[in-house]
Design an enzyme around this catalytic site. Structure first.
Site, PDB file in Angstrom:
ATOM      1  N   CYS A  74      -0.369  -6.382   2.959  1.00  0.00           N
ATOM      2  CA  CYS A  74      -0.685  -5.888   4.283  1.00  0.00           C
ATOM      3  C   CYS A  74      -0.598  -7.114   5.258  1.00  0.00           C
ATOM      4  O   CYS A  74      -1.288  -8.251   5.177  1.00  0.00           O
ATOM      5  CB  CYS A  74      -2.108  -5.472   4.461  1.00  0.00           C
ATOM      6  SG  CYS A  74      -2.458  -4.778   5.802  1.00  0.00           S
ATOM      7  N   CYS A 183       5.174  -4.675   8.919  1.00  0.00           N
ATOM      8  CA  CYS A 183       4.075  -3.922   8.222  1.00  0.00           C
ATOM      9  C   CYS A 183       4.584  -3.395   6.959  1.00  0.00           C
ATOM     10  O   CYS A 183       5.699  -2.944   6.799  1.00  0.00           O
ATOM     11  CB  CYS A 183       3.939  -2.746   9.278  1.00  0.00           C
ATOM     12  SG  CYS A 183       2.772  -1.657   8.621  1.00  0.00           S
TER      13      CYS A 183
HETATM   14  N1  DGL Z   1       0.641  -1.905   5.956  1.00  0.00           N
HETATM   15  C1  DGL Z   1      -0.135  -2.730   6.769  1.00  0.00           C
HETATM   16  C2  DGL Z   1       0.572  -3.804   7.144  1.00  0.00           C
HETATM   17  O1  DGL Z   1       1.364  -4.348   6.665  1.00  0.00           O
HETATM   18  C3  DGL Z   1      -1.272  -2.247   7.882  1.00  0.00           C
HETATM   19  C4  DGL Z   1      -1.176  -0.931   8.418  1.00  0.00           C
HETATM   20  C5  DGL Z   1      -2.301  -0.554   8.953  1.00  0.00           C
HETATM   21  O2  DGL Z   1      -3.145  -0.137   8.613  1.00  0.00           O
HETATM   22  O3  DGL Z   1      -2.244  -0.444  10.437  1.00  0.00           O
HETATM   23  O4  DGL Z   1       0.308  -4.470   8.448  1.00  0.00           O
END
Ligand code: DGL
Length: 259
Positions: A74, A183
């Site tokens: 993430c 993301c």
């Molecule tokens: N998948 C996540 C990222 O890479 C987080 C997205 C989120 O929960 O806002 O930032």
């Protein structure tokens, strides 16, 4: 011996499976445990302190499962909490950050676009990364609403299409030649994005780089799994498992658990 223990991964939801997939492709003999904290998604709108606390919670769950290494799948958690995680726990962490460098160094137009969460784009780590490329115009766009739609299984909705056009068209108008997906949820949007952007714009995400980094850390520090029986891939979610199962094409069992 810890080398036969699993690799742990966590994300605010299903997005980090884009990273898991690259790791599993490169390291098929490794056991993995993936944690989708979908109950708390999106992380992107939360404060740094909240993101740190959620990252601690996820890490402790994975440590209780004896993980030998943790991949923070993430960008938002990495850019806001990886330092705190490394300070607190005695285990290697691999993070994921927007791949600005390959885009900035290869751009012909000297203009690149980045789509990421508010939490990532506002983080100090991201700022420090971007600062290195003063000659490049970096067009930042927060992907408001995208993670929520993905978490709700609405990748192919008209709403998604409208949001993507709204976010990408201004970048196209400014002549970017690279689009960085900052993301881990966004790689699932690549087929949709490709229908909006011209062919000359290259899309970059960090999944393969994270997988290579994981391989290196296993080789250098942690050790590879040496058992030859089939590896196990375990997925946990703290909400309805259906969306995670769908994104995994129902190939794996998803366990619903409160964490
Ligand atoms: N998948 C996540 C990222 O890479 C987080 C997205 C989120 O929960 O806002 O930032």
């Amino acid at each position: 011996m810890t080398n036969n223990n699993p690799i742990g991964l966590f994300d605010s939801g299903i997005g980090g499976t884009s990273i898991w997939k690259e790791i599993h492709n490169l390291l098929p003999n490794e056991n993995t445990i993936y944690l989708a904290d979908s109950k708390n998604a999106p992380y992107g709108q939360k404060s740094k302190e909240e993101i740190i606390q959620l990252s601690y919670k996820n890490t402790e769950f994975l440590l209780n499962q004896n993980c030998k290494l943790i991949v923070v799948a993430c960008n938002t958690a990495t850019t806001n909490a990886i330092k705190e995680l490394r300070d607190k726990y005695d285990i290697p962490f691999i993070g994921i950050e927007p791949a600005i460098k390959p885009a900035a160094t290869n751009s012909q137009t000297q203009k690149i676009g980045i789509l990421a969460t508010k939490g990532t784009l506002n983080s100090e780590l991201f700022y420090k990364n971007v600062e290195k490329f003063q000659d490049i115009k970096i067009i930042e766009q927060i992907g408001f609403g995208l993670v929520e739609l993905i978490e709700n299984g609405k990748i192919n909705s008209a709403e998604m299409q409208d949001l993507l056009k709204q976010y990408l068209n201004p970048m196209i108008a400014q002549n970017i030649d690279y689009l960085v997906l900052g993301c881990s949820h966004y790689p699932f949007l690549i087929p949709k994005i490709k229908k909006i952007i011209p062919k000359n714009i290259k899309i970059i995400d960090s999944g393969q780089a994270v997988a290579r980094q994981t391989k290196n850390i296993l080789n250098e520090k942690v050790g590879n799994r040496t058992l030859s029986d089939k590896s196990t891939q375990i997925f946990y979610t703290n909400t309805n498992p259906k969306v995670l199962s769908n994104i995994l094409k129902n190939d794996y069992t998803v366990i619903q658990k409160d964490f």
